[in-house]
Design an enzyme around this catalytic site. Structure first.
Site, PDB file in Angstrom:
ATOM      1  N   GLU A   1      79.326  66.497   9.733  1.00  0.00           N
ATOM      2  CA  GLU A   1      78.572  66.961   8.568  1.00  0.00           C
ATOM      3  C   GLU A   1      79.465  67.106   7.339  1.00  0.00           C
ATOM      4  OE1 GLU A   1      75.507  69.862  10.993  1.00  0.00           O
ATOM      5  OE2 GLU A   1      77.520  70.589  10.585  1.00  0.00           O
TER       6      GLU A   1
ATOM      7  N   ASP B   1      72.562  75.901  15.386  1.00  0.00           N
ATOM      8  CA  ASP B   1      72.889  75.465  14.029  1.00  0.00           C
ATOM      9  C   ASP B   1      72.670  73.976  13.830  1.00  0.00           C
ATOM     10  OD1 ASP B   1      74.952  74.556  15.601  1.00  0.00           O
ATOM     11  OD2 ASP B   1      76.567  75.398  14.393  1.00  0.00           O
TER      12      ASP B   1
HETATM   13  P1  NAD Z   1      82.998  76.888  22.083  1.00  0.00           P
HETATM   14  O1  NAD Z   1      82.566  75.629  22.758  1.00  0.00           O
HETATM   15  O2  NAD Z   1      84.450  77.151  21.918  1.00  0.00           O
HETATM   16  O3  NAD Z   1      82.352  78.136  22.836  1.00  0.00           O
HETATM   17  C1  NAD Z   1      81.010  78.192  23.225  1.00  0.00           C
HETATM   18  C2  NAD Z   1      80.894  79.029  24.502  1.00  0.00           C
HETATM   19  O4  NAD Z   1      79.505  79.152  24.839  1.00  0.00           O
HETATM   20  C3  NAD Z   1      81.577  78.374  25.718  1.00  0.00           C
HETATM   21  O5  NAD Z   1      82.570  79.246  26.240  1.00  0.00           O
HETATM   22  C4  NAD Z   1      80.416  78.151  26.710  1.00  0.00           C
HETATM   23  O6  NAD Z   1      80.806  78.346  28.065  1.00  0.00           O
HETATM   24  C5  NAD Z   1      79.428  79.216  26.256  1.00  0.00           C
HETATM   25  N1  NAD Z   1      78.043  78.991  26.656  1.00  0.00           N
HETATM   26  C6  NAD Z   1      77.331  77.827  26.621  1.00  0.00           C
HETATM   27  N2  NAD Z   1      76.061  78.067  27.057  1.00  0.00           N
HETATM   28  C7  NAD Z   1      75.986  79.390  27.362  1.00  0.00           C
HETATM   29  C8  NAD Z   1      74.942  80.242  27.825  1.00  0.00           C
HETATM   30  N3  NAD Z   1      73.724  79.766  28.070  1.00  0.00           N
HETATM   31  N4  NAD Z   1      75.205  81.568  27.990  1.00  0.00           N
HETATM   32  C9  NAD Z   1      76.457  82.080  27.744  1.00  0.00           C
HETATM   33  N5  NAD Z   1      77.481  81.308  27.308  1.00  0.00           N
HETATM   34  C10 NAD Z   1      77.250  79.988  27.107  1.00  0.00           C
HETATM   35  O7  NAD Z   1      82.264  76.878  20.658  1.00  0.00           O
HETATM   36  P2  NAD Z   1      82.591  77.775  19.382  1.00  0.00           P
HETATM   37  O8  NAD Z   1      83.544  77.090  18.479  1.00  0.00           O
HETATM   38  O9  NAD Z   1      82.868  79.184  19.822  1.00  0.00           O
HETATM   39  O10 NAD Z   1      81.171  77.713  18.657  1.00  0.00           O
HETATM   40  C11 NAD Z   1      80.052  78.367  19.235  1.00  0.00           C
HETATM   41  C12 NAD Z   1      78.811  77.892  18.522  1.00  0.00           C
HETATM   42  O11 NAD Z   1      78.808  78.391  17.184  1.00  0.00           O
HETATM   43  C13 NAD Z   1      78.677  76.387  18.406  1.00  0.00           C
HETATM   44  O12 NAD Z   1      77.348  76.032  18.722  1.00  0.00           O
HETATM   45  C14 NAD Z   1      78.980  76.084  16.965  1.00  0.00           C
HETATM   46  O13 NAD Z   1      78.307  74.929  16.497  1.00  0.00           O
HETATM   47  C15 NAD Z   1      78.452  77.342  16.307  1.00  0.00           C
HETATM   48  N6  NAD Z   1      79.050  77.647  15.014  1.00  0.00           N
HETATM   49  C16 NAD Z   1      78.220  78.131  14.061  1.00  0.00           C
HETATM   50  C17 NAD Z   1      78.733  78.481  12.831  1.00  0.00           C
HETATM   51  C18 NAD Z   1      77.829  79.062  11.797  1.00  0.00           C
HETATM   52  O14 NAD Z   1      78.234  79.193  10.642  1.00  0.00           O
HETATM   53  N7  NAD Z   1      76.625  79.465  12.157  1.00  0.00           N
HETATM   54  C19 NAD Z   1      80.098  78.296  12.566  1.00  0.00           C
HETATM   55  C20 NAD Z   1      80.936  77.830  13.572  1.00  0.00           C
HETATM   56  C21 NAD Z   1      80.393  77.505  14.808  1.00  0.00           C
END
Ligand code: NAD
Length: 342
Positions: free
Chosen positions: A56, A227
């Site tokens: 993006e 997101d």
């Molecule tokens: P990451 O992959 O490092 O961590 C995600 C965690 O979620 C993993 O440890 C995984 O095991 C866990 N998980 C997956 N499904 C699950 C469930 N059903 N129940 C419990 N745990 C579960 O990712 P990250 O960098 O920590 O990012 C997390 C999310 O936040 C991503 O989807 C990312 O796109 C989003 N994000 C959003 C913003 C925003 O501004 N809103 C900014 C950054 C990241």
């Protein structure tokens, strides 16, 4: 020259300042920019979706400074040894279009997302909240916890992740920082007694990581993992009971938890609350939901904060990014007299 903060300097700067001090400072910059929200050039981000994930571009401008971030989201990356989210960003001078500042933003995105969550919670969370449930304890988790402590005073965490190693990692990183941590046995267990619930999971799916039955009156939900189109975290019934706060409505209707709701589903934009035009939390039993997707102005604020904070330090390098011939019409002249090989 363009000032450049690479990963090494971002790590040095974060260590020198401390993440909580950075978040507190960044919240100030975010609030300044949210208060002048109508000034900005705004559009939903430009997304390129593939079976692997999404890439993006997130542009904005206040007509003095232009900024954009490149960011990816690849939920299957950690299983292949890569991170889910990586990013870099740029600020440029509107008067001549030259880029003035370039920075790694993988770490900065974690800090800005945490700062934005904390800013939203400042206006929406119940007063005196001390306990946060954290569902998903991946890369964003520690930053979220530290930001909520810096701004709200959250000192107790209830963690749940489907990956036990991710929970071990979060405990290992956060326990020495003084948090009281409970490792939960399910999402339902994690939210028990928590005043703030953060969902930050990554799965390119319409997941239900939090069920309606587990959401008690009075809590604040900080939903950051849903997101993208086709990627949500909350059981839809939660949205019927909650007051929903968003960043930029046209983008959140595409990407957020509200993507399944009708086009007129009522939401409040967070900037209106920060600017004092609309109320945040109004009742003790109100469920507030920050349906966070991440918006360009937050990256703009984070880049501005970093740029100003590293000024006068050695946390940046000068980068020869823009070709500048002495005669601005003689670009070819530069290649006629090449510089010595470095
Ligand atoms: P990451 O992959 O490092 O961590 C995600 C965690 O979620 C993993 O440890 C995984 O095991 C866990 N998980 C997956 N499904 C699950 C469930 N059903 N129940 C419990 N745990 C579960 O990712 P990250 O960098 O920590 O990012 C997390 C999310 O936040 C991503 O989807 C990312 O796109 C989003 N994000 C959003 C913003 C925003 O501004 N809103 C900014 C950054 C990241």
């Amino acid at each position: 020259m363009t000032r450049f903060v690479d990963v090494r300097n971002m790590v040095r700067w974060t260590a020198a300042q401390g993440p909580e001090r950075i978040v507190a400072g960044m919240v100030g910059y975010l609030e300044d920019d949210f208060r002048r929200w109508p000034v900005f050039d705004k559009s939903p981000r430009v997304a390129s979706h593939t079976p692997f994930g999404v890439m993006e571009l997130m542009p904005t401008s206040d007509y003095e400074t232009y900024g954009f971030k490149y960011v990816n989201g690849h939920p299957s990356n950690p299983a292949r040894g890569f991170q889910t989210v990586t990013a870099f960003g740029v600020l440029a001078d509107v008067h001549n279009g030259y880029p003035t500042f370039l920075a790694e933003m993988t770490l900065l995105t974690a800090l800005r997302t945490a700062a934005t969550s904390a800013m939203a919670a400042k206006y929406l969370a119940p007063r005196g909240a001390r306990t946060m449930a954290m569902i998903g304890s991946g890369s964003q988790a520690e930053f979220q916890a530290l930001a909520m402590r810096a701004v709200l005073g959250i000192d107790t965490l209830r963690i749940w992740d489907t990956d036990p190693l991710a929970m071990d990692k979060a405990v290992r990183n956060l326990s020495p920082l003084g948090f009281e941590i409970t490792v939960a046995s399910s999402a339902s267990d994690a939210v028990s007694g928590a005043e703030v619930i953060t969902t930050c999971t990554a799965d390119k799916a319409l997941a239900t990581v939090l069920r309606d039955a587990d959401v008690q009156p009075g809590v604040h939900l900080n939903a950051i993992g849903g997101d993208c189109p086709g990627k949500t975290e909350l059981e839809a019934a939660i949205l019927d009971r909650a007051d929903v706060f968003v960043e930029f409505t046209p983008q959140t209707r595409i990407e957020g938890e509200i993507q399944h709701q009708p086009a007129d589903f009522p939401v409040t934009e967070l900037w209106e609350v920060v600017a004092g035009a609309r109320p945040g939390r109004t009742a003790a039993d109100q469920i507030t939901l920050f349906d966070s997707v991440g918006f360009a102005i937050e990256d703009f604020s984070a880049l501005r904060y970093l740029r100003d904070s590293v000024d006068g330090t050695d946390f940046f390098d000068d980068l020869d990014l823009v070709a500048t011939p002495e005669d601005p019409k003689d670009l070819f002249g530069l290649v006629m007299s090449p510089l010595p090989v470095r």
